[in-house]
Design a protein around this motif. Structure first.
Motif: not given
Length: 337
Positions: A65-68, A74-76, A178-180
């Motif tokens: 994971f690069e987008g800290r 990301w978790l959601y 998030l939902l694409d």
């Protein structure tokens, strides 16, 4: 090791590239993720499992994971996908009031539905993060039982969009990513979801209030009256249009008279019960009820969740699955005489 990881194949063997600091960084989101998953799934136990799976997937992929800065988003995304997978093809969870009209307070109406999936209560501490008191109050209001039950009427992706936008206050563009999907699709889903909730006279909009001294006094009087089984005192504490339900039974009662008729009729076995405070459930006061045992002492009977309004009790939900719920709420397995 992530505290509490279970049911998901956790090996306890850390990857060399994942530090203790990184796992701690993931853990800080556990409570809010549990709140999200609970609203999605309507089950405290399934929500915990969904969060376990979310954190395990994140833990395994953290070194890639690069987008800290976007860790929370990301978790959601992971949690949403886990919940959508769990909801795929599954019957919705409900409360007895969702399944049919109120019935007469007679024992012959006391039935279980073998294929029913019931909304489960959740301790506030598992789903309400610490923080600004106003935000905490909103979080408590948006896990209330009626709202969680109403959310289950929505298709899963609509449900996710509504929770993310209306409860967590994400922008439609963030939810679309998030939902694409597109922002237009998110806005359309929100419109349909709001209409569904409005048809059920339920809204995500809240006016959070903290229980005051008057509510605490009312609850103390209720406990005393219930333990004494004093129907006159209970009459003065219960609003005339109050309701009662008892999952896993589909029976629910409408009106104080029917509730008290049940308590002195088919429910007379509750006479002599002990009632002790439990952690708040779904933003509401809760109590563990223990009935007298033939062997002496008191045995678990119900987790009582009460809703107060205008200085009276307006709703009783007695959850009878004590074998699982009492440990979840930290209640003892029985009480001595």
């Amino acid at each position: 090791m992530l505290p509490g990881l279970r049911h998901v194949g956790w090996t306890g063997v850390p990857e060399p590239s994942v530090t203790a600091e990184a796992t701690q960084e993931l853990e800080q989101y556990r409570v809010e993720l549990t709140g999200f998953c609970y609203r999605m799934l309507g089950s405290s136990f399934e929500a915990e499992d969904a969060v376990q799976e979310t954190l395990l997937r994140a833990w395994r992929g953290l070194d890639r994971f690069e987008g800290r800065a976007a860790l929370r988003s990301w978790l959601y995304r992971i949690a949403t996908n886990v919940c959508l997978d769990m909801l795929d093809g599954r019957k919705r969870r409900a409360l007895p009031v969702d399944l049919g009209p109120a019935q007469a307070p007679v024992e012959s109406n006391l039935r279980t539905l073998p294929d029913a999936e019931w909304i489960q209560p959740v301790p506030d501490v598992l789903v309400v993060p610490d923080g600004d008191p106003a935000d905490v109050a909103v979080a408590r209001e948006t896990i209330r039982l009626a709202l969680v039950a109403a959310l289950q009427h929505l298709p899963p992706r609509q449900r996710a969009a509504l929770i993310l936008c209306e409860v967590l206050r994400w922008q439609a563009s963030e939810v679309a990513e998030l939902l694409d999907t597109s922002v237009a699709s998110v806005n359309s889903a929100l419109q349909r979801a709001r209409a569904t909730l409005a048809a059920g006279n339920v809204s995500v909009e809240t006016t959070p209030t903290e229980p005051g001294e008057a509510d605490r006094e009312l609850l103390a009087r209720y406990v005393e009256a219930f333990e004494q089984y004093d129907m006159d005192a209970l009459t003065s504490l219960i609003r005339e249009d109050a309701t009662q339900s008892m999952p896993p039974y589909d029976l629910w009662l409408a009106g104080r008279d029917d509730i008290l008729t049940w308590w002195v009729g088919p429910g007379i076995g509750c006479r002599g019960s002990r009632v002790i405070p439990a952690p708040s459930a779904n933003g509401l006061p809760a109590f563990g009820q223990y009935k007298p045992s033939p062997d002496g002492g008191y045995e678990p009977w119900a987790l009582q969740v009460l809703r107060l309004e205008g200085g009276r009790i307006v709703e009783f939900t007695f959850f009878l699955e004590t074998e699982t719920l009492f440990p979840l709420f930290g209640l003892p397995p029985r009480l001595d005489a």
